[in-house]
Design an enzyme around this catalytic site. Structure first.
Site, PDB file in Angstrom:
ATOM      1  N   SER A 477       0.836  -1.202   0.000  1.00 61.25           N
ATOM      2  CA  SER A 477       0.000   0.000   0.000  1.00 61.25           C
ATOM      3  C   SER A 477       0.874   1.257   0.000  1.00 61.25           C
ATOM      4  CB  SER A 477      -0.964  -0.049   1.189  1.00 61.25           C
ATOM      5  OG  SER A 477      -1.966   0.927   1.058  1.00 61.25           O
ATOM      6  N   ASP A 557      -9.914  -4.088  -4.826  1.00 58.75           N
ATOM      7  CA  ASP A 557      -9.101  -3.056  -4.178  1.00 58.75           C
ATOM      8  C   ASP A 557      -9.365  -1.693  -4.822  1.00 58.75           C
ATOM      9  OD1 ASP A 557      -6.886  -1.462  -3.199  1.00 58.75           O
ATOM     10  OD2 ASP A 557      -5.864  -3.333  -2.745  1.00 58.75           O
ATOM     11  N   HIS A 587      -8.236  -4.727  -0.571  1.00 57.81           N
ATOM     12  CA  HIS A 587      -7.087  -4.111   0.084  1.00 57.81           C
ATOM     13  C   HIS A 587      -6.866  -4.759   1.449  1.00 57.81           C
ATOM     14  CE1 HIS A 587      -4.231  -0.827  -0.263  1.00 57.81           C
ATOM     15  NE2 HIS A 587      -4.382  -0.584   1.029  1.00 57.81           N
TER      16      HIS A 587
END
Length: 619
Positions: A477, A557, A587
């Site tokens: 991320s 995501d 995610h």
């Protein structure tokens, strides 16, 4: 889609050079069977050097949809050491099982695969996947619908079919065959009396008249020849280990009086399928192995066909898939606490809530490590905490891991599980970096800390993996963003990076999806800074010199489009790339392995990808 008259002309009458692979082997035009179906025999689907050409026979129904007939790949039994595509057990032959499948409107490909005495597993499983890929590549030629494919195996063939359909670990193995650009994913598996848990299935005497189990070795252990040369263990060869909600639908049938493969094998599998919420059906009938002793074959065949009709009407290759149910349930329960999503709260509150969410909802699974030690490294604004995790096996690889959290939350504890997974599975000494967080320390503070730790680690490489050329940069991320930027910077400076490993990385902060965290991370000049390649690595002037890269993202995501763009840019620049797009994940999946089998399988696969990539780097 060709009409029947066109299909009647499909042939390859002349052999080509052996260097042409499958194209070197001629085949005749099809003939019509007794029920009007078209029959091609001895189609070569893969040519592996040193082995016999692998062949299949294809049956295509006379009546089929305009998009082609859905495809069933029949995988024969024989205890992994006997059998052929041309032979079915007498009980199945007498009940015309394959003919019933074709009459129901399915094309059937009967495949040969390398037996265990020819090539150690997972060779036979990879052969089955090669057949799926080749048939997809030839779908238009033979009147098939390559988006709807099922594997149908019996006994040992069912075991291979389950592994081929469920086991993501296979994706890290070198593929067999030529059509490697095609997917080996199948939409359904039909498992007739197949072994599913080789650990639980104790050795049993071998019946010389049996249809399935091979000649026993080592005191009657029917798995001896299966395990003799393979590097995989019984557990790793057990399909039940790989059950996952984002896998194919599964139909299981077993005779309760089976003396060769105990019916408990299918019960264990069915329980695992139900627990994972897989679309599955289970039929337990009278009868011994191959349903011998009970007149149930027509009934079980019809039930299997009905199952395939239902699931293949709903499932197609590439079609959108729902979010993994375990992940969805967990996120619903987290949202019900009022503390999720984390970044909707002020930073200091979000950090406290992150600790609670991880503890209560997705604690990291354990991984074998030699040691975990904390230390500090001098940085531009004071000491930077690091954590060093060492794998059980010796390694010369050092990996810098940069945690995610929107540049606002996260620390050494929040991502220790992810770092431990990389250490244990990818085989690296992992150094976590606890960089300064925004908004208290906006860009470029976090990047400066990561750079300082990376430089310090390389200067003291003898304390870690010991080889500067085997340095890897990784992150997830926001940490994936920092890892990508740091990798670009090091390459520009001539500092070797062996690989980068990016899990759902944020690579373009110009979009609306990044607006909330962008202002926290970048401060007052957020909009202008978002166009800086040090913030949006997709905007780098060139990517061509970047090292081999592993990237993984879930289709659900919010960063999916950005990650696809970055992967495409890397591919266009010629960067060696392993890109994983997981259709049911979102995610955070790299941290959700204790909750979701699908997330666990995806994270494990990515780490094995890195291990394989690093092995290639040293070749």
């Amino acid at each position: 889609m060709p009409e029947s008259d066109d299909l009647l002309a499909v042939a390859r009458p002349e052999p080509g050079p052996l260097s042409d692979g499958t194209a070197a082997f001629p085949f005749d035009p099809p003939v019509r069977g007794a029920d009007g179906e078209l029959r091609w025999d001895a189609l070569v689907y893969a040519v592996e050097p040193g082995y016999r050409p692998l062949m299949l026979d294809l049956r295509v129904p006379a009546e089929r949809p305009a998009e082609g007939a859905p495809l069933v790949v029949w995988v024969h039994g024989g205890g992994w050491v006997h059998g052929s595509r041309r032979r079915r057990a007498p009980h199945l032959h007498q009940n015309r099982v394959v003919e019933r499948i074709v009459a129901a409107g399915f094309a059937v490909a009967l495949v040969d695969y390398r037996l265990a005495a020819e090539a150690a597993l997972p060779a036979g499983v990879l052969d089955v996947q090669a057949a799926v890929r080749w048939l997809r590549a030839q779908a238009g030629l033979f009147g098939l619908d390559g988006s709807r494919v099922a594997l149908w195996g019996e006994s040992a063939g069912a075991h291979l079919s389950l592994l081929a359909g469920l086991c993501r670990r296979l994706e890290a193995e070198p593929p067999v065959g030529e059509a490697t650009d095609r997917s080996a994913e199948v939409q359904a598996v039909v498992d007739w009396y197949g072994p599913s848990d080789l650990v639980a299935m104790s050795p049993s005497p071998v019946d010389a008249e049996s249809e399935e189990l091979g000649d026993g070795e080592a005191g009657g252990d029917v798995f001896a020849i299966l395990l003799r040369d393979t590097t995989w263990t019984r557990d790793e060869l057990s399909p039940v280990r790989y059950v996952r909600p984002d896998g194919p639908a599964v139909f299981v049938a077993h005779g309760k009086d089976d003396q060769l493969v105990p019916v408990e094998q299918s019960r264990i599998l069915h329980d695992a399928l139900l627990a994972a919420r897989v679309d599955a059906e289970y039929v337990e009938t009278a009868g011994d192995h191959v349903f011998v002793g009970a007149p149930v074959v027509p009934e079980v065949t019809d039930a299997s066909i009905s199952f395939l009709r239902r699931v293949l009407a709903e499932r197609r290759l590439g079609a959108p898939r729902p979010l993994d149910p375990q992940t969805a349930d967990m996120e619903e329960r987290m949202a019900a606490t009022g503390m999720w999503p984390l970044l909707e709260a002020p930073p200091e509150v979000a950090r406290e809530r992150g600790v609670v969410m991880r503890r209560d909802f997705y604690p990291p699974p354990p991984f074998p490590l030699v040691s975990v030690a904390d230390d500090v490294v001098p940085g531009p604004a004071g000491d930077i905490p690091i954590r060093v995790q060492r794998p059980p096996q010796p390694t010369d690889v050092t990996l810098l891991y940069v945690h995610g959290g929107g540049w606002v939350i996260g620390d050494l504890d929040s991502h220790q599980g992810s770092a431990a997974r990389l250490a244990a599975t990818a085989g690296a000494v992992v150094v976590q970096v606890d960089y300064r967080l925004a908004p208290e320390h906006p860009f470029p503070a976090g990047l400066d800390d990561c750079r300082a730790v990376a430089e310090w680690v390389l200067e003291h490489i003898d304390r870690f993996g010991g080889d500067r050329s085997r340095f890897v940069v990784a992150g997830d991320s926001a940490g994936g963003n920092l890892a990508a930027v740091l990798t670009q910077e090091f390459v520009d400076r001539g500092i070797p990076v062996a690989a980068q490993f990016l899990v759902y990385p944020s690579t373009d902060l110009r979009g609306d999806t990044s607006a909330d965290v962008r202002s926290l991370y970048l401060g007052a000049d957020a909009d202008a800074l978002a166009a800086d390649p040090r913030v949006s690595p997709v905007l780098a002037p060139t990517l061509a010199a970047l090292p081999p890269t592993v990237i993984g993202i879930g289709a659900h995501d919010f960063l999916h489009a950005d990650t696809l763009d970055y992967a495409a840019a890397l591919g266009a620049a010629g960067v060696p790339l392993v890109f994983r797009d997981f259709p049911t994940l979102d995610h955070g999946f790299f941290s959700f392995g204790s909750v979701s089998p699908a997330a666990e399988a995806a994270a494990d696969l990515m780490c094995r990808d890195l291990h394989r990539l690093l092995h290639r780097c040293t070749a």
